[in-house]
Design a protein around this motif. Structure first.
Motif, PDB file in Angstrom:
ATOM      1  N   GLU A   1     -60.571 -40.389  94.607  1.00 14.65           N
ATOM      2  CA  GLU A   1     -59.343 -41.159  94.378  1.00 14.65           C
ATOM      3  C   GLU A   1     -59.356 -41.832  93.008  1.00 14.65           C
ATOM      4  OE1 GLU A   1     -57.502 -42.492  98.632  1.00 14.65           O
ATOM      5  OE2 GLU A   1     -59.232 -43.629  97.943  1.00 14.65           O
TER       6      GLU A   1
ATOM      7  N   ASP B   1     -57.948 -39.590  90.731  1.00 12.76           N
ATOM      8  CA  ASP B   1     -56.643 -39.100  91.173  1.00 12.76           C
ATOM      9  C   ASP B   1     -56.678 -37.624  91.557  1.00 12.76           C
ATOM     10  OD1 ASP B   1     -54.017 -39.669  91.842  1.00 12.76           O
ATOM     11  OD2 ASP B   1     -53.244 -39.109  89.881  1.00 12.76           O
TER      12      ASP B   1
ATOM     13  N   SER C   1     -55.114 -37.838  97.284  1.00 12.77           N
ATOM     14  CA  SER C   1     -54.266 -38.979  97.620  1.00 12.77           C
ATOM     15  C   SER C   1     -54.286 -39.140  99.125  1.00 12.77           C
ATOM     16  CB  SER C   1     -52.838 -38.770  97.104  1.00 12.77           C
ATOM     17  OG  SER C   1     -52.293 -37.590  97.646  1.00 12.77           O
ATOM     18  N   ASP C   2     -53.810 -40.273  99.579  1.00  8.52           N
ATOM     19  CA  ASP C   2     -53.778 -40.505 101.020  1.00  8.52           C
ATOM     20  C   ASP C   2     -52.380 -40.912 101.449  1.00  8.52           C
ATOM     21  OD1 ASP C   2     -53.445 -43.523 101.253  1.00  8.52           O
ATOM     22  OD2 ASP C   2     -55.256 -43.452 100.041  1.00  8.52           O
TER      23      ASP C   2
ATOM     24  N   PHE D   1     -56.013 -37.441 104.037  1.00 13.79           N
ATOM     25  CA  PHE D   1     -56.251 -37.229 102.614  1.00 13.79           C
ATOM     26  C   PHE D   1     -55.866 -35.804 102.261  1.00 13.79           C
ATOM     27  CE2 PHE D   1     -59.023 -40.439 104.302  1.00 13.79           C
ATOM     28  CZ  PHE D   1     -58.829 -41.474 103.416  1.00 13.79           C
TER      29      PHE D   1
ATOM     30  N   ASN E   1     -54.571 -33.585  95.299  1.00 13.41           N
ATOM     31  CA  ASN E   1     -53.506 -34.108  94.451  1.00 13.41           C
ATOM     32  C   ASN E   1     -53.352 -33.279  93.170  1.00 13.41           C
ATOM     33  OD1 ASN E   1     -51.488 -35.936  93.944  1.00 13.41           O
ATOM     34  ND2 ASN E   1     -52.817 -37.369  92.893  1.00 13.41           N
TER      35      ASN E   1
END
Length: 117
Positions: A56, A59, A62-63, A77, A80
């Motif tokens: 995260e 990046d 993402s969640d 999750f 991304n």
């Protein structure tokens, strides 16, 4: 953290981590909860959460929060980005992370850019 401020070493260390790569592969297929990731990847929950935090930070995942049938909330999750390209240009490594954008966002961005001219 803007991509320009991230060093190549930090990104390579992150995606070079075996557990992080396993988690990325799992969430690239479909969104998964930490518990599902723990079971699928045969990792402890603390290990999963440490790698999630690391991914995260750059990046790469993402969640989003979902609501279960019993009313409880939980996070899933997902990947991304679509791909990462590492290139060598003028004796320097460059990392380019290609993000997933949905069509309405791209259309809105294009429309806003046209309106600004």
């Amino acid at each position: 953290m803007p991509e320009d401020d991230r060093s190549i070493e930090e990104i390579l260390d992150t995606i070079g981590d075996q557990h992080a790569r396993r988690l990325l592969a799992a969430v690239s297929r479909e969104p998964k909860s930490a518990k599902e990731l723990s079971e699928e990847c045969d990792l402890s929950l603390p290990t999963v959460y440490r790698r999630i935090e690391m991914l995260e930070e750059y990046d790469l995942i993402s969640d989003r929060t979902l609501v279960a049938e019993d009313g409880n909330h939980y996070k899933v999750f997902e990947s991304n980005f679509e791909s990462t390209v590492i290139s060598l240009e003028d004796d320097q490594y460059q990392v380019r992370i290609y993000r997933t954008e949905n069509l309405p966002d791209r259309f809105s961005q294009l429309w806003d850019e046209l309106g600004a001219e």
